[in-house]
Design a protein around this motif. Sequence first.
Motif, mmCIF file in Angstrom:
data_model
loop_
_atom_site.group_PDB
_atom_site.id
_atom_site.type_symbol
_atom_site.label_atom_id
_atom_site.label_comp_id
_atom_site.label_asym_id
_atom_site.label_seq_id
_atom_site.Cartn_x
_atom_site.Cartn_y
_atom_site.Cartn_z
ATOM 1 N N LEU A 1 -3.488 -2.965 5.895
ATOM 2 C CA LEU A 1 -2.436 -2.461 5.016
ATOM 3 C C LEU A 1 -2.460 -0.935 4.939
ATOM 4 C CD1 LEU A 1 -2.637 -4.978 2.032
ATOM 5 C CD2 LEU A 1 -0.782 -4.788 3.703
ATOM 6 N N ALA A 2 -3.647 -0.369 4.815
ATOM 7 C CA ALA A 2 -3.781 1.090 4.758
ATOM 8 C C ALA A 2 -3.325 1.723 6.066
ATOM 9 C CB ALA A 2 -5.231 1.482 4.450
ATOM 10 N N ASN A 3 -3.779 1.171 7.185
ATOM 11 C CA ASN A 3 -3.374 1.715 8.488
ATOM 12 C C ASN A 3 -1.864 1.637 8.685
ATOM 13 O OD1 ASN A 3 -5.999 2.353 9.197
ATOM 14 N ND2 ASN A 3 -6.328 0.461 10.339
ATOM 15 N N ASP A 4 -1.255 0.524 8.295
ATOM 16 C CA ASP A 4 0.204 0.380 8.407
ATOM 17 C C ASP A 4 0.923 1.418 7.556
ATOM 18 O OD1 ASP A 4 -0.192 -1.741 10.137
ATOM 19 O OD2 ASP A 4 0.297 -3.288 8.644
ATOM 20 N N ALA A 5 0.443 1.642 6.334
ATOM 21 C CA ALA A 5 1.067 2.628 5.448
ATOM 22 C C ALA A 5 0.940 4.040 6.019
ATOM 23 C CB ALA A 5 0.434 2.565 4.057
ATOM 24 N N ILE A 6 -0.210 4.348 6.594
ATOM 25 C CA ILE A 6 -0.433 5.679 7.176
ATOM 26 C C ILE A 6 0.456 5.876 8.394
ATOM 27 C CG2 ILE A 6 -2.131 7.112 8.376
ATOM 28 C CD1 ILE A 6 -4.228 5.882 6.384
ATOM 29 N N ILE A 7 0.521 4.880 9.254
ATOM 30 C CA ILE A 7 1.375 4.976 10.447
ATOM 31 C C ILE A 7 2.830 5.166 10.049
ATOM 32 C CG2 ILE A 7 2.284 3.672 12.422
ATOM 33 C CD1 ILE A 7 -0.603 2.477 12.672
ATOM 34 N N MET B 1 0.863 -1.173 0.000
ATOM 35 C CA MET B 1 0.000 0.000 0.000
ATOM 36 C C MET B 1 0.905 1.230 0.000
ATOM 37 S SD MET B 1 -3.448 0.795 0.343
ATOM 38 C CE MET B 1 -4.217 -0.648 0.965
ATOM 39 N N LYS B 2 0.585 2.167 -0.873
ATOM 40 C CA LYS B 2 1.398 3.358 -1.029
ATOM 41 C C LYS B 2 0.525 4.613 -0.915
ATOM 42 C CE LYS B 2 4.162 5.767 -4.458
ATOM 43 N NZ LYS B 2 4.556 5.826 -5.855
ATOM 44 N N ILE B 3 1.006 5.614 -0.184
ATOM 45 C CA ILE B 3 0.286 6.878 -0.075
ATOM 46 C C ILE B 3 0.644 7.741 -1.280
ATOM 47 C CG2 ILE B 3 0.036 9.001 1.256
ATOM 48 C CD1 ILE B 3 0.324 7.261 3.765
ATOM 49 N N ILE B 4 -0.376 8.184 -1.992
ATOM 50 C CA ILE B 4 -0.199 9.015 -3.175
ATOM 51 C C ILE B 4 -0.304 10.493 -2.812
ATOM 52 C CG2 ILE B 4 -1.142 9.589 -5.446
ATOM 53 C CD1 ILE B 4 -2.249 6.711 -5.498
ATOM 54 N N ASP B 5 -1.245 10.816 -1.939
ATOM 55 C CA ASP B 5 -1.499 12.211 -1.558
ATOM 56 C C ASP B 5 -2.199 12.202 -0.212
ATOM 57 O OD1 ASP B 5 -1.649 14.974 -1.681
ATOM 58 O OD2 ASP B 5 -2.989 15.028 -3.426
ATOM 59 N N PHE B 6 -2.238 13.363 0.425
ATOM 60 C CA PHE B 6 -2.939 13.468 1.706
ATOM 61 C C PHE B 6 -3.288 14.915 1.985
ATOM 62 C CE2 PHE B 6 1.246 14.694 2.889
ATOM 63 C CZ PHE B 6 1.136 15.490 4.024
ATOM 64 N N PHE C 1 -6.233 10.501 3.438
ATOM 65 C CA PHE C 1 -5.074 9.912 2.772
ATOM 66 C C PHE C 1 -5.587 9.208 1.523
ATOM 67 C CE2 PHE C 1 -3.467 10.267 7.052
ATOM 68 C CZ PHE C 1 -2.130 10.618 6.876
ATOM 69 N N PHE C 2 -4.894 9.436 0.406
ATOM 70 C CA PHE C 2 -5.221 8.773 -0.847
ATOM 71 C C PHE C 2 -4.145 7.728 -1.086
ATOM 72 C CE2 PHE C 2 -5.421 8.896 -5.651
ATOM 73 C CZ PHE C 2 -6.635 8.237 -5.734
ATOM 74 N N LEU C 3 -4.547 6.466 -1.232
ATOM 75 C CA LEU C 3 -3.608 5.351 -1.299
ATOM 76 C C LEU C 3 -3.844 4.487 -2.531
ATOM 77 C CD1 LEU C 3 -5.082 5.307 1.886
ATOM 78 C CD2 LEU C 3 -2.839 4.350 2.233
ATOM 79 N N SER C 4 -2.791 3.777 -2.927
ATOM 80 C CA SER C 4 -2.939 2.793 -4.000
ATOM 81 C C SER C 4 -2.364 1.460 -3.530
ATOM 82 C CB SER C 4 -2.225 3.254 -5.274
ATOM 83 O OG SER C 4 -0.833 3.279 -5.080
ATOM 84 N N HIS C 5 -2.948 0.405 -4.038
ATOM 85 C CA HIS C 5 -2.473 -0.947 -3.742
ATOM 86 C C HIS C 5 -2.815 -1.810 -4.936
ATOM 87 C CE1 HIS C 5 -1.334 -4.455 -1.491
ATOM 88 N NE2 HIS C 5 -2.525 -4.998 -1.676
ATOM 89 N N GLU C 6 -1.761 -2.397 -5.510
ATOM 90 C CA GLU C 6 -1.913 -3.167 -6.742
ATOM 91 C C GLU C 6 -2.562 -2.257 -7.781
ATOM 92 O OE1 GLU C 6 -3.775 -6.760 -5.304
ATOM 93 O OE2 GLU C 6 -1.884 -7.454 -4.447
ATOM 94 N N ASN C 7 -3.722 -2.564 -8.288
ATOM 95 C CA ASN C 7 -4.352 -1.713 -9.306
ATOM 96 C C ASN C 7 -5.544 -0.929 -8.762
ATOM 97 O OD1 ASN C 7 -2.592 -2.498 -11.395
ATOM 98 N ND2 ASN C 7 -3.769 -4.372 -11.708
#
Length: 99
Positions: A82-88, A1-6, A12-18
């Motif tokens: 996954l999102a929570n881990d990426a944000i933390i 999971m990757k943060i794209i913008d916030f 938080f705007f995130l992407s994961h896979e597609n």
Amino acid sequence: MKIIDFESKSWFFLSHENDCYIDVNCSHSFINFNMLIQLNESELKEYENSGRNYLNSLVMEIQQYALSKFKDRNIKGDVERLANDAIIKFLQENSSRKL
């Protein structure tokens, strides 16, 4: 999971896979909570056309209708973790910046 913008203390705007997701800070009465929503095809097209402006309008809509229109789209489980881990991780790495 990757943060794209916030937007600090809002989303938080995130992407994961597609797939793309938005994690939104919501409140109802005196209770604060987050909602994780996967963007659907039409929302992704709007984002591609209008970028951050669209995300801000989508966030306002989610905040207003979190417990009705978006309640069933709130993601739980593995993707939420996954999102929570990426944000933390993002917040820890950027703790010296005022977010």
